[in-house]
Design an enzyme around this catalytic site. Structure first.
Site, PDB file in Angstrom:
ATOM      1  N   PHE A 170       0.875  -1.183   0.000  1.00 46.74           N
ATOM      2  CA  PHE A 170       0.000   0.000   0.000  1.00 46.74           C
ATOM      3  C   PHE A 170       0.907   1.226   0.000  1.00 46.74           C
ATOM      4  O   PHE A 170       2.091   1.132   0.289  1.00 46.74           O
ATOM      5  CB  PHE A 170      -0.940   0.010   1.213  1.00 46.74           C
ATOM      6  CG  PHE A 170      -0.232   0.280   2.512  1.00 46.74           C
ATOM      7  CD1 PHE A 170       0.487  -0.714   3.149  1.00 46.74           C
ATOM      8  CD2 PHE A 170      -0.271   1.545   3.086  1.00 46.74           C
ATOM      9  CE1 PHE A 170       1.158  -0.462   4.336  1.00 46.74           C
ATOM     10  CE2 PHE A 170       0.397   1.812   4.279  1.00 46.74           C
ATOM     11  CZ  PHE A 170       1.114   0.797   4.904  1.00 46.74           C
ATOM     12  N   SER A 208       0.470   5.125  11.975  1.00 52.73           N
ATOM     13  CA  SER A 208       0.809   3.715  11.786  1.00 52.73           C
ATOM     14  C   SER A 208      -0.325   2.980  11.104  1.00 52.73           C
ATOM     15  O   SER A 208      -1.503   3.346  11.248  1.00 52.73           O
ATOM     16  CB  SER A 208       1.143   3.063  13.122  1.00 52.73           C
ATOM     17  OG  SER A 208       0.004   2.407  13.632  1.00 52.73           O
ATOM     18  N   LYS A 209       0.081   1.964  10.388  1.00 50.23           N
ATOM     19  CA  LYS A 209      -0.861   1.174   9.611  1.00 50.23           C
ATOM     20  C   LYS A 209      -1.913   0.540  10.523  1.00 50.23           C
ATOM     21  O   LYS A 209      -3.061   0.387  10.142  1.00 50.23           O
ATOM     22  CB  LYS A 209      -0.042   0.090   8.901  1.00 50.23           C
ATOM     23  CG  LYS A 209      -0.784  -0.767   7.933  1.00 50.23           C
ATOM     24  CD  LYS A 209       0.184  -1.546   7.088  1.00 50.23           C
ATOM     25  CE  LYS A 209       0.111  -3.028   7.395  1.00 50.23           C
ATOM     26  NZ  LYS A 209       1.039  -3.828   6.619  1.00 50.23           N
ATOM     27  N   ARG A 210      -1.532   0.165  11.723  1.00 54.41           N
ATOM     28  CA  ARG A 210      -2.458  -0.500  12.632  1.00 54.41           C
ATOM     29  C   ARG A 210      -3.507   0.467  13.188  1.00 54.41           C
ATOM     30  O   ARG A 210      -4.672   0.149  13.279  1.00 54.41           O
ATOM     31  CB  ARG A 210      -1.706  -1.140  13.810  1.00 54.41           C
ATOM     32  CG  ARG A 210      -1.143  -2.509  13.511  1.00 54.41           C
ATOM     33  CD  ARG A 210      -0.322  -3.016  14.692  1.00 54.41           C
ATOM     34  NE  ARG A 210       0.771  -2.095  15.014  1.00 54.41           N
ATOM     35  CZ  ARG A 210       0.812  -1.315  16.084  1.00 54.41           C
ATOM     36  NH1 ARG A 210      -0.165  -1.327  16.951  1.00 54.41           N
ATOM     37  NH2 ARG A 210       1.848  -0.519  16.288  1.00 54.41           N
ATOM     38  N   ARG A 211      -3.032   1.661  13.582  1.00 52.82           N
ATOM     39  CA  ARG A 211      -3.921   2.606  14.254  1.00 52.82           C
ATOM     40  C   ARG A 211      -4.699   3.513  13.296  1.00 52.82           C
ATOM     41  O   ARG A 211      -5.820   3.891  13.566  1.00 52.82           O
ATOM     42  CB  ARG A 211      -3.078   3.542  15.124  1.00 52.82           C
ATOM     43  CG  ARG A 211      -2.767   3.076  16.510  1.00 52.82           C
ATOM     44  CD  ARG A 211      -2.192   4.255  17.289  1.00 52.82           C
ATOM     45  NE  ARG A 211      -1.036   4.826  16.622  1.00 52.82           N
ATOM     46  CZ  ARG A 211       0.214   4.600  16.978  1.00 52.82           C
ATOM     47  NH1 ARG A 211       0.474   3.804  17.975  1.00 52.82           N
ATOM     48  NH2 ARG A 211       1.212   5.160  16.332  1.00 52.82           N
TER      49      ARG A 211
END
Ligand code: GLU
Length: 461
Positions: free
Chosen positions: A15, A237-240
């Site tokens: 991505f 961040s990709k997670r948050r």
């Protein structure tokens, strides 16, 4: 090769990070204004990251941002993996000149030795053993004593004490070059004169600068731009956080709005103007004006930019774009009645379908909205009076529908907003939505009255 050469060197991840998009745009603006080149290099040496479709994704994201591969400023893409031989050749040259040395110590041996010596990290223990290249051996750079001064266009002079930089690895035990070596060798081979990238690489820069010098070349000009953070001031961040450019694209943000917004993150031209076309941004952007503090990537502000860009579209452009964001099966005539009334308020195109779906299918009543609008005493009598007034109208237009409701509501002593609510919920199923009278006009008399009848039936039942 003449003219400055900038580059964008993403590691494919599947991505395209919005922070990477900003870095790419900064480089693009500089390369274009200075009549230089923008070189795209895909840093794909991590085997697991070697997927051709990821490279295609990067190019498609760049194209969307207006960084066109067809523009003469654009060069590439180059693949880092194609240069593996050059990376190793440079490594051997450094070993031969004595600027690097082979080391056979395992991580466990290093940890033991460090504990015994009371130091952290690697203490240069194999420096003078004169080891040859061999299986499992790593090549380490012999960090000289003294200081390394990085001259950075954003941060000024940054001085690193070499004593805190251990003899870092250039080639791993399995024979593969590490990031710092490959990155420097590629930048040199590609004639890069300016490295503009994210701040997180600043700690690599003294090592890279030493490598440039050890290889006998003049290092590029450096510029490290501050990271993007979220509302809690944490690095995106990709997670948050929603960090994928593709996702914003799919949600109907306009490329021009995204580009303009990204360019305001950490940079302003020194005036209060935020919304401006790319051509102006390109001529105004200066790396020296980028500030040092982390920049807040504010999705709400991005939405406001997007709204501004939607407002700037011509009515025809807006209508055409709307047409692309709703199901094929939707009646275009009906859509064309409501669309002009959406342009002043729409935030993203992906909001469109859910905003006007009540015009193209059965009304789905939101129970909370129903409760809110229909629990008032006046709801039922007002709806009934509206229904009969609407039924006899000679002309079914927004203007007449509004005037009629205003007359109907008089004996109820209500403001228009209050009086609209039951009609709106009856017809659209919700308390919020596009302008009511234009919605009624688009829906047509028969369907509007049917919906009011259904609501009245529910209220009396
Ligand atoms: N491949 C690195 C990254 O994506 C960038 C290296 C650089 O810009 O020097 O973080």
């Amino acid at each position: 090769m003449s003219g400055p050469r900038f580059r964008f060197a993403p590691s494919p991840t599947g991505f395209f990070h919005v922070g990477g998009a900003r870095t790419a745009l900064f480089n693009w603006a500089l390369a274009r204004r200075l009549g230089g080149r923008f070189v795209l290099r895909i840093e794909d040496t991590d085997e697991a990251r070697n997927r051709p479709e990821w490279t295609e994704g990067i190019i498609s994201a760049l194209e969307w941002l207006g960084i066109s591969t067809a523009d003469p400023t654009f060069e590439g893409p180059y693949l880092q993996s194609d240069n593996a031989a050059a990376h190793l050749e440079a490594a051997r040259a450094l070993a031969e000149s004595g600027r690097a040395y082979w080391c056979a110590m395992t991580p466990e041996e290093i940890a033991e030795r460090a504990a015994a010596d009371g130091v952290t990290g690697y203490g240069g223990w194999s420096r003078d053993l004169g080891l040859d290249e061999g299986p499992g051996r790593v090549l380490r750079f012999r960090v000289p004593e003294g200081e390394t001064t990085v001259i950075d266009s954003v941060r000024g002079e940054v001085v690193f004490d070499n004593s805190v930089i251990e003899d870092f690895v250039l080639v791993r035990g399995n024979g593969t070059p590490v990031f710092n070596l490959a990155n420097v060798v590629d930048d040199h081979l590609m004639g890069i004169t300016h490295v503009v990238r994210a701040e997180e690489h600043l700690s690599n820069t003294p090592k890279q600068q030493m490598l440039w010098e050890a290889l006998g070349h003049t290092p590029p000009a450096w510029g490290h731009v501050p990271v993007l953070v979220n509302e809690q001031r944490k690095k995106l961040s990709k997670r948050r956080d929603k960090v994928a450019l593709e996702q914003y694209r799919e949600e109907g943000y306009l490329a021009e709005a995204m580009v303009n917004y990204l360019m305001t993150l950490g940079w302003s031209a020194g005036d209060d103007v935020e919304i401006r076309p790319w051509s102006e941004i390109e001529s105004l952007f200066r790396l020296e004006e980028v500030n040092l503090s982390p920049a807040f990537f504010d999705v709400r502000k991005l939405g406001a930019f997007n709204g501004e860009y939607i407002r700037m579209m011509t009515a025809e452009e807006f209508a055409a774009e709307c047409g692309r964001w709703v199901p094929e099966s939707w009646d275009r005539d009906r859509l064309s009645v409501i669309v002009p009334h959406l342009q002043p308020r729409l935030v993203t195109f992906s909001d469109l379908e859910g905003t006007v779906d009540f015009l193209f299918g059965p009304v789905v009543v939101d129970e909370a909205s129903w409760e809110k609008a229909m629990s008032a005493e006046f709801a039922s009598p007002l709806l009934a009076a509206t229904r009969s007034a609407y039924a006899g109208l000679p002309d079914w237009s927004a203007e007449v529908l509004k005037e009629t409701l205003e007359t109907v509501m008089e004996p109820f002593e209500l403001k228009l907003g209050k009086a609209q609510a039951p009609v709106r919920v009856a017809v659209t199923g919700r308390t919020v939505g596009p302008p009511l009278f234009e919605s009624l006009e688009a829906l047509g008399r028969a369907e509007s009255l049917d919906r009011i009848d259904a609501a009245l039936a529910r209220l009396s039942g």
